[in-house]
Structure formats: structure tokens, C-alpha cells
Design a protein around this motif. Sequence first.
Motif, PDB file in Angstrom:
ATOM      1  N   LEU A 181      31.385  -0.058  -6.393  1.00  0.00           N
ATOM      2  CA  LEU A 181      32.192  -0.926  -7.201  1.00  0.00           C
ATOM      3  C   LEU A 181      31.105  -1.887  -7.870  1.00  0.00           C
ATOM      4  CD1 LEU A 181      35.638  -0.940  -5.855  1.00  0.00           C
ATOM      5  CD2 LEU A 181      34.818   0.214  -8.117  1.00  0.00           C
ATOM      6  N   ARG A 182      30.288  -2.759  -6.928  1.00  0.00           N
ATOM      7  CA  ARG A 182      29.540  -3.710  -7.154  1.00  0.00           C
ATOM      8  C   ARG A 182      28.195  -3.156  -8.240  1.00  0.00           C
ATOM      9  NH1 ARG A 182      29.942  -4.893  -1.889  1.00  0.00           N
ATOM     10  NH2 ARG A 182      31.035  -6.988  -1.575  1.00  0.00           N
ATOM     11  N   LEU A 183      27.815  -2.061  -7.840  1.00  0.00           N
ATOM     12  CA  LEU A 183      26.825  -1.427  -8.384  1.00  0.00           C
ATOM     13  C   LEU A 183      27.364  -1.066 -10.180  1.00  0.00           C
ATOM     14  CD1 LEU A 183      23.989  -0.456  -8.239  1.00  0.00           C
ATOM     15  CD2 LEU A 183      24.724   1.758  -7.561  1.00  0.00           C
ATOM     16  N   MET A 184      28.623  -0.566 -10.102  1.00  0.00           N
ATOM     17  CA  MET A 184      29.213  -0.117 -11.312  1.00  0.00           C
ATOM     18  C   MET A 184      29.239  -1.355 -12.414  1.00  0.00           C
ATOM     19  SD  MET A 184      32.723   1.995 -12.283  1.00  0.00           S
ATOM     20  CE  MET A 184      33.884   0.736 -11.542  1.00  0.00           C
ATOM     21  N   ALA A 185      29.949  -2.385 -11.690  1.00  0.00           N
ATOM     22  CA  ALA A 185      30.280  -3.750 -12.337  1.00  0.00           C
ATOM     23  C   ALA A 185      28.955  -4.104 -12.812  1.00  0.00           C
ATOM     24  CB  ALA A 185      30.914  -4.728 -11.232  1.00  0.00           C
ATOM     25  N   ASP A 186      27.709  -4.396 -12.033  1.00  0.00           N
ATOM     26  CA  ASP A 186      26.414  -4.852 -12.404  1.00  0.00           C
ATOM     27  C   ASP A 186      25.747  -3.969 -13.614  1.00  0.00           C
ATOM     28  OD1 ASP A 186      26.524  -6.690 -10.581  1.00  0.00           O
ATOM     29  OD2 ASP A 186      25.215  -5.737  -8.989  1.00  0.00           O
ATOM     30  N   ASP A 187      26.066  -2.714 -13.496  1.00  0.00           N
ATOM     31  CA  ASP A 187      25.547  -1.939 -14.754  1.00  0.00           C
ATOM     32  C   ASP A 187      26.391  -2.134 -15.833  1.00  0.00           C
ATOM     33  OD1 ASP A 187      23.706   0.285 -15.454  1.00  0.00           O
ATOM     34  OD2 ASP A 187      25.530   1.245 -16.116  1.00  0.00           O
TER      35      ASP A 187
END
Length: 101
Positions: free
Chosen positions: A25-31
Motif C-alpha cells: 500500500l505504501r508503494l502504491m500510495a507513493d506511485d
Amino acid sequence: MLEMVAKKYGEKNNLSDKGTLAKNLRLMADDLKEKTIIDPKTHEDVMRLISDTRSMVSIENLQRILHSTSQMPSEDDLITMWDCFEPLIVNALRNLQPSSK
């Protein structure tokens, strides 16, 4: 739903699977922030929620509830969870839609 969206979003956007829901989820939010699909304030709010381990809407607590036979969140808790994660989920799902030309 969070897990499915994070997985599909990662696959479509060539993001490597980080092994845990919170990390994905962090990776998705960052993207999404990098692509300016979500604004910095929304990103900050989502990151705070993902990192929080003590609130009702924390990923850790959500997973505990989902795998429990005795815990059930209240209607208010479910609404709060949706309100917190809605911008992330909705914008990620929009990004997964085929582009219309």
C-alpha cells in the motif's frame, strides 16, 4: 479489497511485490503521488494510516479483524475505515481502468 487493489495496481504499474499489505500500500500510495494522481495531503494522510499500529483503522488491526472469528468492527468503525482509505482505493482503481482513446 485493499489487498486485491494493491496487487493489481502493482502488476499494472510494474511495482515489485514487497511481501506485506502495508508495504504494498505504501508503494502504491507513493506511485500515485509521484504520478500526481493523489495530492501530497492525501498521500500524507494515507501514509499515516498505513503506519499507525494502534488505531482501529490500522492495517494491522484490519488484518486481525479479518482473520478473527470473535472480533467484529462496528458500523461506525467500518465507515471510518472506508473514509480513510477511499481516496487511495478509488484513485488506484481509476488508474487500473483501460485508457479511452
